[in-house]
Design a protein around this motif. Structure first.
Motif, PDB file in Angstrom:
ATOM      1  N   GLN A 191       0.800  -1.224   0.000  1.00  0.00           N
ATOM      2  CA  GLN A 191       0.000   0.000   0.000  1.00  0.00           C
ATOM      3  C   GLN A 191       0.837   1.280   0.000  1.00  0.00           C
ATOM      4  N   TYR A 192       2.016   1.248   0.591  1.00  0.00           N
ATOM      5  CA  TYR A 192       2.858   2.452   0.631  1.00  0.00           C
ATOM      6  C   TYR A 192       3.828   2.508  -0.546  1.00  0.00           C
ATOM      7  N   LEU A 193       4.472   1.365  -0.832  1.00  0.00           N
ATOM      8  CA  LEU A 193       5.482   1.355  -1.894  1.00  0.00           C
ATOM      9  C   LEU A 193       4.912   0.902  -3.239  1.00  0.00           C
ATOM     10  N   GLY A 194       3.780   0.211  -3.213  1.00  0.00           N
ATOM     11  CA  GLY A 194       3.207  -0.271  -4.467  1.00  0.00           C
ATOM     12  C   GLY A 194       3.916  -1.480  -5.033  1.00  0.00           C
ATOM     13  N   THR A 195       4.591  -2.241  -4.154  1.00  0.00           N
ATOM     14  CA  THR A 195       5.348  -3.423  -4.576  1.00  0.00           C
ATOM     15  C   THR A 195       4.941  -4.621  -3.716  1.00  0.00           C
ATOM     16  N   PRO A 196       3.775  -5.207  -3.949  1.00  0.00           N
ATOM     17  CA  PRO A 196       3.302  -6.309  -3.102  1.00  0.00           C
ATOM     18  C   PRO A 196       4.214  -7.523  -3.173  1.00  0.00           C
ATOM     19  N   ILE A 197       4.210  -8.296  -2.105  1.00  0.00           N
ATOM     20  CA  ILE A 197       5.021  -9.504  -2.047  1.00  0.00           C
ATOM     21  C   ILE A 197       4.450 -10.559  -2.996  1.00  0.00           C
ATOM     22  N   PHE A 198       5.318 -11.220  -3.714  1.00  0.00           N
ATOM     23  CA  PHE A 198       4.918 -12.285  -4.630  1.00  0.00           C
ATOM     24  C   PHE A 198       4.179 -13.379  -3.858  1.00  0.00           C
ATOM     25  N   GLY A 199       2.981 -13.716  -4.324  1.00  0.00           N
ATOM     26  CA  GLY A 199       2.200 -14.760  -3.692  1.00  0.00           C
ATOM     27  C   GLY A 199       1.369 -14.309  -2.507  1.00  0.00           C
ATOM     28  N   ASP A 200       1.318 -12.985  -2.249  1.00  0.00           N
ATOM     29  CA  ASP A 200       0.544 -12.488  -1.104  1.00  0.00           C
ATOM     30  C   ASP A 200      -0.926 -12.361  -1.487  1.00  0.00           C
ATOM     31  N   LYS A 201      -1.728 -13.250  -0.951  1.00  0.00           N
ATOM     32  CA  LYS A 201      -3.154 -13.244  -1.273  1.00  0.00           C
ATOM     33  C   LYS A 201      -3.941 -12.246  -0.432  1.00  0.00           C
ATOM     34  N   LYS A 202      -3.320 -11.700   0.613  1.00  0.00           N
ATOM     35  CA  LYS A 202      -4.013 -10.739   1.467  1.00  0.00           C
ATOM     36  C   LYS A 202      -3.848  -9.316   0.955  1.00  0.00           C
ATOM     37  N   PHE A 203      -2.635  -8.933   0.540  1.00  0.00           N
ATOM     38  CA  PHE A 203      -2.376  -7.561   0.113  1.00  0.00           C
ATOM     39  C   PHE A 203      -2.000  -7.443  -1.359  1.00  0.00           C
ATOM     40  N   GLY A 204      -1.814  -8.543  -2.038  1.00  0.00           N
ATOM     41  CA  GLY A 204      -1.391  -8.478  -3.428  1.00  0.00           C
ATOM     42  C   GLY A 204      -2.541  -8.528  -4.406  1.00  0.00           C
ATOM     43  N   VAL A 205      -2.198  -8.482  -5.684  1.00  0.00           N
ATOM     44  CA  VAL A 205      -3.171  -8.623  -6.771  1.00  0.00           C
ATOM     45  C   VAL A 205      -2.842  -9.916  -7.510  1.00  0.00           C
ATOM     46  N   GLU A 206      -3.804 -10.807  -7.589  1.00  0.00           N
ATOM     47  CA  GLU A 206      -3.552 -12.135  -8.138  1.00  0.00           C
ATOM     48  C   GLU A 206      -3.069 -12.094  -9.579  1.00  0.00           C
ATOM     49  N   GLU A 207      -3.505 -11.075 -10.334  1.00  0.00           N
ATOM     50  CA  GLU A 207      -3.093 -10.993 -11.736  1.00  0.00           C
ATOM     51  C   GLU A 207      -1.578 -10.848 -11.852  1.00  0.00           C
ATOM     52  N   LYS A 208      -0.982 -10.055 -10.965  1.00  0.00           N
ATOM     53  CA  LYS A 208       0.476  -9.872 -10.997  1.00  0.00           C
ATOM     54  C   LYS A 208       1.194 -11.196 -10.756  1.00  0.00           C
ATOM     55  N   THR A 209       0.755 -11.888  -9.713  1.00  0.00           N
ATOM     56  CA  THR A 209       1.386 -13.164  -9.379  1.00  0.00           C
ATOM     57  C   THR A 209       1.170 -14.189 -10.485  1.00  0.00           C
ATOM     58  N   ARG A 210      -0.053 -14.266 -11.004  1.00  0.00           N
ATOM     59  CA  ARG A 210      -0.354 -15.256 -12.047  1.00  0.00           C
ATOM     60  C   ARG A 210       0.497 -15.051 -13.291  1.00  0.00           C
ATOM     61  N   GLN A 211       0.730 -13.784 -13.667  1.00  0.00           N
ATOM     62  CA  GLN A 211       1.533 -13.510 -14.850  1.00  0.00           C
ATOM     63  C   GLN A 211       2.979 -13.933 -14.650  1.00  0.00           C
ATOM     64  N   ILE A 212       3.509 -13.667 -13.462  1.00  0.00           N
ATOM     65  CA  ILE A 212       4.892 -14.075 -13.181  1.00  0.00           C
ATOM     66  C   ILE A 212       4.995 -15.595 -13.145  1.00  0.00           C
ATOM     67  N   VAL A 213       4.015 -16.255 -12.532  1.00  0.00           N
ATOM     68  CA  VAL A 213       3.996 -17.716 -12.502  1.00  0.00           C
ATOM     69  C   VAL A 213       3.988 -18.278 -13.921  1.00  0.00           C
ATOM     70  N   LYS A 214       3.193 -17.668 -14.787  1.00  0.00           N
ATOM     71  CA  LYS A 214       3.106 -18.114 -16.177  1.00  0.00           C
ATOM     72  C   LYS A 214       4.424 -17.880 -16.912  1.00  0.00           C
ATOM     73  N   ASP A 215       4.995 -16.675 -16.754  1.00  0.00           N
ATOM     74  CA  ASP A 215       6.229 -16.341 -17.469  1.00  0.00           C
ATOM     75  C   ASP A 215       7.406 -17.212 -17.027  1.00  0.00           C
ATOM     76  N   LEU A 216       7.450 -17.582 -15.739  1.00  0.00           N
ATOM     77  CA  LEU A 216       8.553 -18.390 -15.229  1.00  0.00           C
ATOM     78  C   LEU A 216       8.257 -19.884 -15.296  1.00  0.00           C
ATOM     79  N   GLN A 217       7.037 -20.232 -15.761  1.00  0.00           N
ATOM     80  CA  GLN A 217       6.613 -21.620 -15.895  1.00  0.00           C
ATOM     81  C   GLN A 217       6.666 -22.347 -14.550  1.00  0.00           C
ATOM     82  N   LEU A 218       6.162 -21.659 -13.534  1.00  0.00           N
ATOM     83  CA  LEU A 218       6.075 -22.251 -12.209  1.00  0.00           C
ATOM     84  C   LEU A 218       4.746 -22.983 -12.068  1.00  0.00           C
ATOM     85  N   ARG A 219       4.683 -23.932 -11.171  1.00  0.00           N
ATOM     86  CA  ARG A 219       3.443 -24.674 -10.956  1.00  0.00           C
ATOM     87  C   ARG A 219       2.469 -23.909 -10.077  1.00  0.00           C
ATOM     88  N   SER A 220       3.004 -23.155  -9.122  1.00  0.00           N
ATOM     89  CA  SER A 220       2.152 -22.448  -8.178  1.00  0.00           C
ATOM     90  C   SER A 220       2.944 -21.323  -7.526  1.00  0.00           C
TER      91      SER A 220
END
Length: 333
Positions: free
Chosen positions: A206-235
């Motif tokens: 909320q202050y820096l605009g850089t949510p933690i990867f995989g944070d379902k409480k304060f993050g945005v799932e779209e950001k995490t999902r795109q990184i997961v897809k680009d890195l070919q991670l399972r979860s």
């Protein structure tokens, strides 16, 4: 396949997995992600089982007591007191800032999202209302609002509990260690100046605009999902790790009794997996943890090389401090 206790593998609660260090006052535990840090004194409680396993393995008289809290999905160093005197001293050290705490986090951001120096300080007011934490007047509060998660009642409403309403000043300093050349993902080292519920997670989002990867409480799932897809991670999972605590201890004899003991917990394998996929370098200390006396590494992988390059004292002279307080390092050698 490993048996599970409410989604957590039983093997993760084995003392060989949990115990990093022990001396005559405390035990340093490497808490796995998914484990609630406060025991509930129930035979079915996972933390109670973990503490009982540690008690048996170290042949302790009493079950060790957590001196502070970590979020359930945060992995890493958790200090346990062996008696009530040690618990009071550790708790006071946490409260007054005498114990330095460092975390590692992977955040959804690139190099351009941080100051050119890679250094920063987040000094904010945190507001907790009915258990929900937010940063007051935060520039990214609307973009990254906290999610309520599961209801205690099961009807969509949060149950108000004592202590769930407060306003506190929160300060965190950070350093950018590395940024992925492949995706908008950066590794940060964070130093807690204060300690509040969800402090790091709320401030980064909320202050820096850089949510933690995989944070379902304060993050945005779209950001995490795109990184997961680009890195070919399972979860993905919350990439926040309690890395190191440094506290004051005392030798029983000698002219210089006071010293600073640093205890480092190796990162979780899932954290390392993301770093490897994103081409983010990790130091050996981050991978294996260790012990430090007044800034000099005395236990863990690379100890001999560290002492030879940072001091003129012999290795045995530096290591002897740990033995004087009954200390044993159980982590990687």
């Amino acid at each position: 396949m490993a048996s599970l206790i409410s989604g957590l593998a039983v093997k993760e609660l084995h003392p060989e997995k949990l115990i990093l260090y022990a001396d005559n006052a405390l035990v340093a535990m490497n808490k796995p992600r998914g484990l609630v840090s406060q025991p509930r004194n129930s035979a079915e409680d996972k933390m109670t089982l973990a503490l009982d396993n540690i008690k048996t393995a170290l042949n302790l008289e009493n079950r060790p007591m957590p001196a502070h809290r970590l979020d359930k999905q945060t992995s890493g160093l958790l200090l346990l007191a062996l008696n009530h005197r040690a618990l009071a001293e550790l708790s006071r050290g946490m409260r007054v800032g005498a114990i330095e705490k460092k975390y590692l986090a992977l955040v959804c951001a690139g190099a351009s999202d941080f100051p050119a120096t890679g250094l920063g300080r987040m000094d904010t007011t945190l507001i907790c209302e009915n258990g929900i934490v937010r940063v007051k007047d935060a520039p990214f509060a609307k973009r990254f609002p906290p999610h309520r998660g599961k209801s205690h009642k099961g009807n969509g409403n949060m149950v108000k509990e004592p202590g769930d309403d407060w306003v506190r000043q929160a300060v965190t300093e950070y350093r950018v260690l590395a940024t992925s050349p492949m995706v908008p993902l950066s590794l940060l080292e964070l130093s807690l100046i204060t300690g509040c519920k969800h402090q790091i997670r709320a401030q980064l989002a909320q202050y820096l605009g850089t949510p933690i990867f995989g944070d379902k409480k304060f993050g945005v799932e779209e950001k995490t999902r795109q990184i997961v897809k680009d890195l070919q991670l399972r979860s993905s999972a919350l990439s926040l790790h309690s890395y190191q605590a440094t506290l004051t201890r005392y030798r029983p004899e000698g002219p210089q009794k006071r010293f600073r003991l640093g205890i480092g917990a190796p990162i979780h394998w899932d954290f390392e997996r993301v770093c490897v996929a994103a081409d983010i370098p990790l130091s050996q200390d981050h991978r294996s943890g260790g012990l430090w006396v007044d800034g000099q590494k005395v236990r863990g992988i690379g100890t001999k090389e560290h002492i030879q390059s940072h001091t003129n004292r012999k290795m045995g002279e530096v290591e002897d401090t740990i033995g004087q307080i009954g200390g044993v390092w159980y982590g990687q050698q």
